[in-house]
Design a protein around this motif. Structure first.
Motif, PDB file in Angstrom:
ATOM      1  N   TYR A 101       0.827  -1.202   0.000  1.00 33.27           N
ATOM      2  CA  TYR A 101       0.000   0.000   0.000  1.00 33.27           C
ATOM      3  C   TYR A 101       0.868   1.261   0.000  1.00 33.27           C
ATOM      4  CZ  TYR A 101      -4.534  -2.312   0.687  1.00 33.27           C
ATOM      5  OH  TYR A 101      -5.690  -3.049   0.530  1.00 33.27           O
ATOM      6  N   TYR A 102       2.138   1.123   0.381  1.00 33.63           N
ATOM      7  CA  TYR A 102       3.064   2.261   0.311  1.00 33.63           C
ATOM      8  C   TYR A 102       4.294   1.864  -0.512  1.00 33.63           C
ATOM      9  CZ  TYR A 102       3.948  -0.359   4.648  1.00 33.63           C
ATOM     10  OH  TYR A 102       4.108  -1.363   5.580  1.00 33.63           O
ATOM     11  N   LEU A 103       4.042   1.123  -1.579  1.00 35.48           N
ATOM     12  CA  LEU A 103       5.106   0.630  -2.452  1.00 35.48           C
ATOM     13  C   LEU A 103       5.951   1.757  -3.019  1.00 35.48           C
ATOM     14  CD1 LEU A 103       6.291  -1.912  -3.879  1.00 35.48           C
ATOM     15  CD2 LEU A 103       4.638  -1.534  -5.712  1.00 35.48           C
ATOM     16  N   GLY A 104       5.332   2.904  -3.323  1.00 28.37           N
ATOM     17  CA  GLY A 104       6.077   4.028  -3.877  1.00 28.37           C
ATOM     18  C   GLY A 104       7.136   4.555  -2.931  1.00 28.37           C
ATOM     19  N   GLN A 105       6.856   4.497  -1.628  1.00 28.72           N
ATOM     20  CA  GLN A 105       7.812   4.970  -0.630  1.00 28.72           C
ATOM     21  C   GLN A 105       8.841   3.897  -0.263  1.00 28.72           C
ATOM     22  OE1 GLN A 105       4.108   6.201   1.781  1.00 28.72           O
ATOM     23  NE2 GLN A 105       5.781   7.294   2.749  1.00 28.72           N
ATOM     24  N   VAL A 106       8.394   2.655  -0.278  1.00 20.05           N
ATOM     25  CA  VAL A 106       9.260   1.548   0.157  1.00 20.05           C
ATOM     26  C   VAL A 106       9.221   0.445  -0.905  1.00 20.05           C
ATOM     27  CG1 VAL A 106       9.846   0.021   2.076  1.00 20.05           C
ATOM     28  CG2 VAL A 106       8.560   2.114   2.521  1.00 20.05           C
ATOM     29  N   PRO A 107       9.926   0.628  -2.020  1.00 17.93           N
ATOM     30  CA  PRO A 107       9.877  -0.374  -3.098  1.00 17.93           C
ATOM     31  C   PRO A 107      10.369  -1.743  -2.671  1.00 17.93           C
ATOM     32  CG  PRO A 107      11.634   1.223  -3.490  1.00 17.93           C
ATOM     33  CD  PRO A 107      10.804   1.762  -2.368  1.00 17.93           C
ATOM     34  N   SER A 178      -7.292  -4.729  -9.948  1.00 14.71           N
ATOM     35  CA  SER A 178      -5.859  -4.846  -9.732  1.00 14.71           C
ATOM     36  C   SER A 178      -5.399  -3.931  -8.614  1.00 14.71           C
ATOM     37  CB  SER A 178      -5.106  -4.510 -11.028  1.00 14.71           C
ATOM     38  OG  SER A 178      -3.733  -4.717 -10.890  1.00 14.71           O
ATOM     39  N   GLN A 179      -4.135  -4.056  -8.270  1.00 15.30           N
ATOM     40  CA  GLN A 179      -3.423  -3.151  -7.393  1.00 15.30           C
ATOM     41  C   GLN A 179      -1.968  -3.177  -7.850  1.00 15.30           C
ATOM     42  OE1 GLN A 179      -3.149  -4.395  -3.274  1.00 15.30           O
ATOM     43  NE2 GLN A 179      -3.555  -6.520  -3.772  1.00 15.30           N
ATOM     44  N   ILE A 181       0.840  -4.446  -7.075  1.00 22.84           N
ATOM     45  CA  ILE A 181       1.646  -5.671  -7.162  1.00 22.84           C
ATOM     46  C   ILE A 181       1.267  -6.551  -8.347  1.00 22.84           C
ATOM     47  CG2 ILE A 181       2.122  -5.726  -4.705  1.00 22.84           C
ATOM     48  CD1 ILE A 181       0.115  -8.038  -4.454  1.00 22.84           C
ATOM     49  N   TYR A 182       0.037  -6.429  -8.820  1.00 22.07           N
ATOM     50  CA  TYR A 182      -0.407  -7.282  -9.933  1.00 22.07           C
ATOM     51  C   TYR A 182      -0.217  -6.650 -11.303  1.00 22.07           C
ATOM     52  CZ  TYR A 182      -3.495  -9.268  -6.256  1.00 22.07           C
ATOM     53  OH  TYR A 182      -4.009  -9.800  -5.120  1.00 22.07           O
ATOM     54  N   ARG A 183      -0.135  -5.343 -11.363  1.00 24.18           N
ATOM     55  CA  ARG A 183      -0.359  -4.644 -12.628  1.00 24.18           C
ATOM     56  C   ARG A 183       0.516  -5.161 -13.766  1.00 24.18           C
ATOM     57  NH1 ARG A 183      -0.093   0.287 -10.812  1.00 24.18           N
ATOM     58  NH2 ARG A 183      -2.309   0.259 -10.279  1.00 24.18           N
ATOM     59  N   GLU A 184       1.813  -5.250 -13.543  1.00 22.74           N
ATOM     60  CA  GLU A 184       2.703  -5.701 -14.622  1.00 22.74           C
ATOM     61  C   GLU A 184       2.413  -7.145 -15.026  1.00 22.74           C
ATOM     62  OE1 GLU A 184       4.958  -2.391 -12.540  1.00 22.74           O
ATOM     63  OE2 GLU A 184       3.711  -4.102 -11.951  1.00 22.74           O
ATOM     64  N   PHE A 185       2.094  -7.974 -14.053  1.00 20.63           N
ATOM     65  CA  PHE A 185       1.774  -9.369 -14.358  1.00 20.63           C
ATOM     66  C   PHE A 185       0.506  -9.456 -15.185  1.00 20.63           C
ATOM     67  CE2 PHE A 185       0.025 -13.574 -12.604  1.00 20.63           C
ATOM     68  CZ  PHE A 185       0.639 -14.316 -13.603  1.00 20.63           C
ATOM     69  N   LEU A 189      -0.172 -10.745 -19.120  1.00 19.61           N
ATOM     70  CA  LEU A 189      -1.173 -11.739 -19.498  1.00 19.61           C
ATOM     71  C   LEU A 189      -2.167 -11.200 -20.520  1.00 19.61           C
ATOM     72  CD1 LEU A 189      -1.984 -13.257 -15.976  1.00 19.61           C
ATOM     73  CD2 LEU A 189      -0.681 -14.355 -17.814  1.00 19.61           C
ATOM     74  N   GLY A 190      -2.045  -9.906 -20.836  1.00 15.21           N
ATOM     75  CA  GLY A 190      -2.941  -9.292 -21.815  1.00 15.21           C
ATOM     76  C   GLY A 190      -4.201  -8.709 -21.218  1.00 15.21           C
ATOM     77  N   ALA A 191      -4.334  -8.760 -19.900  1.00 12.57           N
ATOM     78  CA  ALA A 191      -5.535  -8.250 -19.246  1.00 12.57           C
ATOM     79  C   ALA A 191      -5.471  -6.730 -19.095  1.00 12.57           C
ATOM     80  CB  ALA A 191      -5.702  -8.903 -17.879  1.00 12.57           C
ATOM     81  N   THR A 192      -6.627  -6.151 -18.774  1.00  9.89           N
ATOM     82  CA  THR A 192      -6.720  -4.719 -18.500  1.00  9.89           C
ATOM     83  C   THR A 192      -6.910  -4.524 -17.008  1.00  9.89           C
ATOM     84  OG1 THR A 192      -7.749  -4.284 -20.657  1.00  9.89           O
ATOM     85  CG2 THR A 192      -8.042  -2.616 -18.933  1.00  9.89           C
ATOM     86  N   SER A 193      -5.999  -3.781 -16.378  1.00  6.86           N
ATOM     87  CA  SER A 193      -6.070  -3.560 -14.934  1.00  6.86           C
ATOM     88  C   SER A 193      -7.039  -2.428 -14.619  1.00  6.86           C
ATOM     89  CB  SER A 193      -4.688  -3.217 -14.372  1.00  6.86           C
ATOM     90  OG  SER A 193      -3.816  -4.324 -14.467  1.00  6.86           O
ATOM     91  N   VAL A 194      -7.888  -2.658 -13.629  1.00  2.00           N
ATOM     92  CA  VAL A 194      -8.863  -1.668 -13.186  1.00  2.00           C
ATOM     93  C   VAL A 194      -8.696  -1.492 -11.677  1.00  2.00           C
ATOM     94  CG1 VAL A 194     -11.307  -1.050 -13.031  1.00  2.00           C
ATOM     95  CG2 VAL A 194     -10.478  -2.397 -14.981  1.00  2.00           C
ATOM     96  N   SER A 195      -8.550  -0.242 -11.245  1.00  2.00           N
ATOM     97  CA  SER A 195      -8.373   0.034  -9.819  1.00  2.00           C
ATOM     98  C   SER A 195      -9.732   0.166  -9.146  1.00  2.00           C
ATOM     99  CB  SER A 195      -7.560   1.318  -9.628  1.00  2.00           C
ATOM    100  OG  SER A 195      -7.403   1.607  -8.258  1.00  2.00           O
TER     101      SER A 195
END
Length: 336
Positions: A101-107, A178-179, A181-185, A189-195
């Motif tokens: 949830y704070y991936l941007g601050q703590v990669p 998505s969130q 952690i999943y987005r690139e995966f 896979l060809g899916a469209t991520s929706v927040s």
């Protein structure tokens, strides 16, 4: 009878810990009980919040008269995206939830996402100490515990997915909640991520805003999402990044006895929660299958490619962040 046995076991654990504290010269005159204010990133009905409350009970049993955790609530108290800053500023003393949830601050939390080891193993091999340094420097927080490990993730769908000739799934154009952690995966896979925030997922599934989600097997029934999800893709991937953190200054202000109690509770609960969820996963798997959920199995080389694709997205994000801890974290947290 069972309740009495549980109480006796808790009492025995508390007595054993007290004896250890006394032997270490940490027991002393009675003092005012330290009270820690805690929040969670999830609503109370979600299984993960229930797990944290079991941890709170453990602390409060072992720490009676010395240290106590008061649970304030979840997102209704402080929005999840603001909870890390609330810890930094000392608005609350303790927080439980996903590190991403704070991936941007703590990669570096991606090391947990891409982890293939348990919290117990990371305590032994030095991984936890690396992450503690990261949390101290980047978030002004003390990393108390990485609990609920061993829980992996799946892709769930409202309809059966298309299959490719090699046995893999074709998710081209499929809208997945998505969130980060999943987005690139999911993109791979060809899916469209929706927040979509967790409290709004049910409505999003009901209205067709999304065609599926990424989520652990644990808790998939808690918020009734399984009413719409008909298919699950196996094998599972990733691992939960659920951690208990504290404001660094608040941790430092505690007595040695209080810190030792919290540490003892953290070490014990990392193992207990791991064991609990292995059984919970088996029980939930059986329950959703009996309720009609179909499992789409990817096997053989296609499964290996699927898993490599998933795990490498997490490690690639961490490498691209420029973290000086990348090599050490990959060595301690990843053994595929």
């Amino acid at each position: 009878m069972f309740t009495r046995v549980v109480r006796l076991k808790k009492r025995s654990a508390a007595l054993a810990l007290a004896a250890g504290l006394a032997a270490g010269g940490l027991a002393g005159p009675a003092s005012a009980e330290e009270v820690l204010r805690a929040v969670t990133a999830f609503p109370a009905p979600v299984e993960f919040s229930k797990s944290f409350l079991r941890f709170v009970d453990k602390v409060n049993d072992l720490g009676e008269g010395v240290v106590r955790v008061d649970y304030m609530g979840g997102p209704e108290v402080i929005p999840p995206a603001q909870q890390a800053q609330a810890i930094r500023r000392g608005v609350v003393d303790m927080q439980y939830g996903p590190g991403t949830y704070y991936l941007g601050q703590v990669p570096e939390v991606d090391a947990w996402v891409g982890s293939t080891v348990t919290a117990m193993e990371a305590r032994e091999n030095g991984g936890l100490e690396i992450m503690r340094e990261v949390y101290r420097n980047k978030l002004g927080a003390y990393l108390l515990a990485h609990i609920d490990t061993g829980i992996t993730f799946h892709v769930y769908l409202t309809e059966e997915p298309l299959r490719n000739e090699d046995g893999s799934v074709d998710l081209s154009g499929v809208k997945l909640r998505s969130q980060p952690i999943y987005r690139e995966f999911f993109d791979a896979l060809g899916a469209t991520s929706v927040s979509v925030p967790v409290p709004e997922v049910y409505t999003a599934l009901e209205r067709g805003v999304v065609d599926g989600i990424g989520w652990p097997l644990v808790a998939i029934q808690d918020l009734s999402w399984d009413e719409f999800l008909t298919h699950r893709i196996d094998p599972p991937f990733f691992q939960t990044d659920l951690v208990v953190i504290m404001n660094e200054d608040r941790w430092g202000s505690l007595s040695d006895e209080a810190r030792k109690i919290l540490t003892a509770a953290a070490v014990a609960y990392e193992q207990e929660s791991y064991d609990y969820y292995q059984q919970n996963i088996a029980d939930t798997d059986r329950a959703v299958r009996e309720a009609g959920m179909q499992v789409v199995e990817i096997t053989g080389p296609a499964a290996e490619r699927y898993l490599d694709m998933a795990f490498e997205t997490a490690w690639e994000r961490l490498r691209n962040s420029g973290s000086p801890h990348y090599d050490a974290l990959r060595t301690t947290y990843y053994d595929r």
